[in-house]
Design an enzyme around this catalytic site. Sequence first.
Site, PDB file in Angstrom:
ATOM      1  CB  SER A  12      20.477 -14.680 -58.618  1.00 46.58           C
ATOM      2  OG  SER A  12      20.923 -13.614 -57.783  1.00 46.58           O
ATOM      3  CG  ASP A 233      27.757 -13.906 -54.263  1.00 51.06           C
ATOM      4  OD1 ASP A 233      26.963 -13.271 -53.550  1.00 51.06           O
ATOM      5  OD2 ASP A 233      27.401 -14.734 -55.109  1.00 51.06           O
ATOM      6  CG  HIS A 236      23.611 -15.367 -54.504  1.00 52.79           C
ATOM      7  ND1 HIS A 236      24.521 -14.383 -54.817  1.00 52.79           N
ATOM      8  CD2 HIS A 236      22.535 -15.144 -55.294  1.00 52.79           C
ATOM      9  CE1 HIS A 236      24.025 -13.625 -55.780  1.00 52.79           C
ATOM     10  NE2 HIS A 236      22.829 -14.056 -56.075  1.00 52.79           N
TER      11      HIS A 236
END
Length: 256
Positions: A12, A233, A236
């Site tokens: 990702s 998270d 990312h």
Amino acid sequence: MKGKQIMFIGDSVSINQCESLVCFLHSAVPQSQITQQTTGSITNYTFQDYGVSVIVFHTLFLVDIEEEKIGRVLKLDSLKDGEIWKNMDVLVFNTWLWWYRRGPKQPWDYIQVGGKIIKDMDRMAAFKMGLTTWANWVNAEVNTTRTQVLFQGVSPSHYNGSGWDHPEVTNCSRETQPISGSTYPGGLPQAAYVVMDELKKITKPVHLLNITTLSQLRKDAHPSSYNGFKGMDCTHWCIAGLPDTWNELLYAAITN
């Protein structure tokens, strides 16, 4: 850039960087017609007026996972998708985030090394073996006189404040400032050293897109508080523009 096919190959993080580059290029040519086509693991964004394609091939480990009678087998010495990759103009590889996944998020049931199938093994050793397979594939299969090969450095996380000398901090959710200076107190993650060691085995020119320390310094760059994601998270880097910064470095590397 005109007429080039650029392929991001990885998890990702690769998808994020691909989408960032598409936006980056669109801002430069806002009137250009862009088409998007998704087939299986491949999404292709084509700038029709310039013949430029930015493609992402979604793969978690680079090496293969195959469904067999016993279950899903991660094959550390098998890399079949390379036939799709090797004819691109630019290849940008990435893998790391999934090598330590366990439980329901682990996408394999067994590991195969050579002719031996095992239930599990040291994950850093598995990571190294997988990268060795990839490095051997680059040496044997990629014509680097026409195809530029880059490997994106390890995207770090900030789940332990000891890395920036604050051991009482358990994640970066409340961090609002980057680390000052150009050195991360906790040093590089072990995976980054594995990547650098494996790249030394490649006899052909491969560029390390070294974003690890740059990303470590941005402990404030977590997206969770801003994108509606309820969990934690920080790998990312969607909000603070780090994929855009990575693409500035990528653009300089492939147009130099």
